[in-house]
Design a protein around this motif. Structure first.
Motif, mmCIF file in Angstrom:
data_model
loop_
_atom_site.group_PDB
_atom_site.id
_atom_site.type_symbol
_atom_site.label_atom_id
_atom_site.label_comp_id
_atom_site.label_asym_id
_atom_site.label_seq_id
_atom_site.Cartn_x
_atom_site.Cartn_y
_atom_site.Cartn_z
ATOM 1 N N UNK A 25 62.931 46.552 15.702
ATOM 2 C CA UNK A 25 63.363 47.939 15.819
ATOM 3 C C UNK A 25 62.236 48.844 16.357
ATOM 4 N N UNK A 26 60.991 48.426 16.158
ATOM 5 C CA UNK A 26 59.863 49.240 16.655
ATOM 6 C C UNK A 26 59.839 49.253 18.184
ATOM 7 N N UNK A 27 60.195 48.134 18.771
ATOM 8 C CA UNK A 27 60.226 48.045 20.229
ATOM 9 C C UNK A 27 61.324 48.954 20.787
ATOM 10 N N UNK A 28 62.482 48.915 20.140
ATOM 11 C CA UNK A 28 63.597 49.776 20.566
ATOM 12 C C UNK A 28 63.196 51.245 20.428
ATOM 13 N N UNK A 29 62.578 51.562 19.323
ATOM 14 C CA UNK A 29 62.115 52.928 19.095
ATOM 15 C C UNK A 29 61.125 53.356 20.181
ATOM 16 N N UNK A 30 60.231 52.463 20.532
ATOM 17 C CA UNK A 30 59.240 52.727 21.577
ATOM 18 C C UNK A 30 59.935 53.033 22.905
ATOM 19 N N UNK A 31 60.939 52.214 23.265
ATOM 20 C CA UNK A 31 61.666 52.434 24.519
ATOM 21 C C UNK A 31 62.385 53.783 24.501
ATOM 22 N N UNK A 32 62.991 54.106 23.380
ATOM 23 C CA UNK A 32 63.725 55.385 23.270
ATOM 24 C C UNK A 32 62.755 56.561 23.405
ATOM 25 N N UNK A 33 61.608 56.450 22.774
ATOM 26 C CA UNK A 33 60.601 57.521 22.873
ATOM 27 C C UNK A 33 60.140 57.690 24.318
ATOM 28 N N UNK A 34 59.909 56.587 24.998
ATOM 29 C CA UNK A 34 59.475 56.650 26.396
ATOM 30 C C UNK A 34 60.555 57.305 27.263
ATOM 31 N N UNK A 35 61.795 56.905 27.039
ATOM 32 C CA UNK A 35 62.899 57.451 27.824
ATOM 33 C C UNK A 35 63.002 58.965 27.640
#
Lengths: 127, 329
Positions: A25-35
């Protein structure tokens, strides 16, 4: 920080995305933050948007990013509720400061509505 | 003032002796395999050192200026107090790092509201409360001033007619090249938040195995080196932040936007305070890299990364608010 499955309307969505991608879930969170950061910067360059709309977008994205960082990276979603309460506690005082000091400018040219401006006595300004 | 000093002295002396007193055995054993935990004198030493450093700081500045030949009277008493404070601070930091390298049990809170939680984690959150208030004071000051300025935004919104104040965002946001340092910094902090999460995850993962991809395996060959390299990546990203910040400030100063104006003062103070937090974080991470390379982080002592990570994520959070408010608005 412990690995566990997140539930709930928003956190559960993060978890579903993570499961679908085969990542945590941390990776998904990272992608969402970047987006949303791309979106944040881009919003300022889009012409034709009113100032208020740009502000609304910036605040909206800010809330999403704060949720992502505090909820997942700082692990408030998985930790005991006392940490969330501890994190929220100063926000009350911060809100009071922003209202009582930030929005109390007597010479404000932004024409803030009365309901959000403290009714202070500004006599000290001229004295 | 006298009472303040008396109370201050009481807390310093009592705190120091309390911290070096051995604790009762067994009552907070959480079975992590370390020996009896210790009371640490480091926090009280660092706080005392910082107190004296700041008390004499004005004298320090005056004396340093006098030494550099600037026409100002030296204040040797203040200089001495500040230097003594700095030395105490360094001793406190050194002692803290020494103790951390040796390792100790995590102390567990016994009473409410943090009962059963690690004291260091609870302490970090309480510290972050104070940090929220620091940044809230910057934002409330900025908001108060900003609502009184006739900026380009206010003119565009039809709320005033003539621009009387130029903000940093007026000089930065209209050109992609001038906004680029701030924008890149935003990404750098988010990526660094993720790399420190990866460092913690790797440290706590007892089943960690090297990647099957060749280049990843070369970068992260063992668990210990993987943790170290994730921390190094975090430091590099934090350093990039500082470098870009200096470039951006240089540009603004060259444009005539300096700390002498009202808009400049709040901009440089708020972003400077944030930059200082990043810089302090980098110093702590240098120690953590050293520890990761020597003692190593694992599932038993990985809490150190977690608690520092809370601070680092907070720095990221503060930037989430600073970037739109000072750069985009």
């Amino acid at each position: 920080m412990s690995e566990h499955k997140y539930t709930g309307p928003v956190a559960g969505l993060f978890q579903k995305l993570a499961d679908k991608m085969g990542k945590d879930v941390y990776f998904v969170n990272f992608l969402i933050l970047m987006f949303f950061t791309f979106f944040e910067v881009a919003a300022v360059y889009v012409t034709g948007l009113s100032v208020n709309l740009v502000w609304a977008i910036l605040i909206g994205i800010g809330i999403i990013k704060i949720y992502g960082i505090a909820g997942f990276f700082m692990h408030l979603k998985g930790d005991p509720i006392i940490y969330t309460r501890t994190a929220i506690f100063p926000l009350l005082f911060a809100a009071l400061m922003l209202w009582g000091i930030g929005l109390s400018n007597p010479a404000s040219i932004m024409d803030l509505p009365n309901w959000c401006t403290p009714d202070w006595d500004y006599s000290y300004v001229t004295n | 003032m006298v009472m303040t000093f008396i109370y201050g002295a009481f807390y310093i002396i009592a705190g120091f002796f309390n911290s070096i007193r051995p604790e009762d055995h067994g009552h907070d054993d959480n079975g992590d395999g370390y020996g009896d935990h210790h009371g640490s004198a480091s926090p009280i030493l660092m706080a005392t050192g910082l107190l004296f450093f700041m008390m004499g700081f004005q004298g320090f500045v005056k004396t340093t200026k006098a030494m550099l030949g600037i026409d100002i009277a030296a204040d040797y008493v203040g200089f001495a107090i500040s230097c003594a404070g700095f030395i105490i601070l360094i001793i406190g930091i050194g002692n803290w790092w020494r103790e951390d390298l040796i390792g100790a049990k995590e102390q567990v809170a016994l009473g409410k509201p943090f009962g059963g939680q690690h004291i260091r984690k609870a302490g970090m959150w309480v510290f972050l409360i104070s940090e929220v208030m620091v940044f809230a004071s910057f934002f409330s000051a900025y908001l108060r001033m900003r609502t009184g300025w006739c900026t380009q935004w206010a003119v565009d919104a039809g709320r005033c007619k003539t621009v009387d104040t130029t903000t940093a965002s007026d000089l930065l946001r209209h050109d992609i090249m001038t906004l680029l340092p701030g924008a890149v910094n935003t990404f750098a902090l988010i990526i660094s938040s993720y790399t420190i999460v990866l460092a913690l995850k790797t440290a706590k993962d007892v089943d960690w195995k090297p990647s099957e991809t060749k280049w990843v395996r070369r970068l992260l060959p063992t668990r210990q080196k993987a943790v170290r390299n994730y921390l190094i990546a975090t430091v590099l990203l934090g350093s990039l932040f500082i470098i870009l910040k200096i470039i951006e400030w240089s540009h603004l100063v060259a444009e005539g936007f300096d700390i002498g104006t009202q808009a400049g003062s709040i901009f440089f103070i708020a972003t400077g305070a944030h930059g200082l937090h990043v810089f302090i974080g980098l110093l702590v991470m240098l120690f953590m890299i050293f520890k990761a390379d020597t003692v190593g982080y694992d599932e038993k002592n990985g809490h150190g990364i977690e608690y520092f990570g809370l601070y680092w994520h907070f720095v990221d959070l503060a930037w989430v608010a600073i970037f739109p408010a000072f750069y985009l608005y």
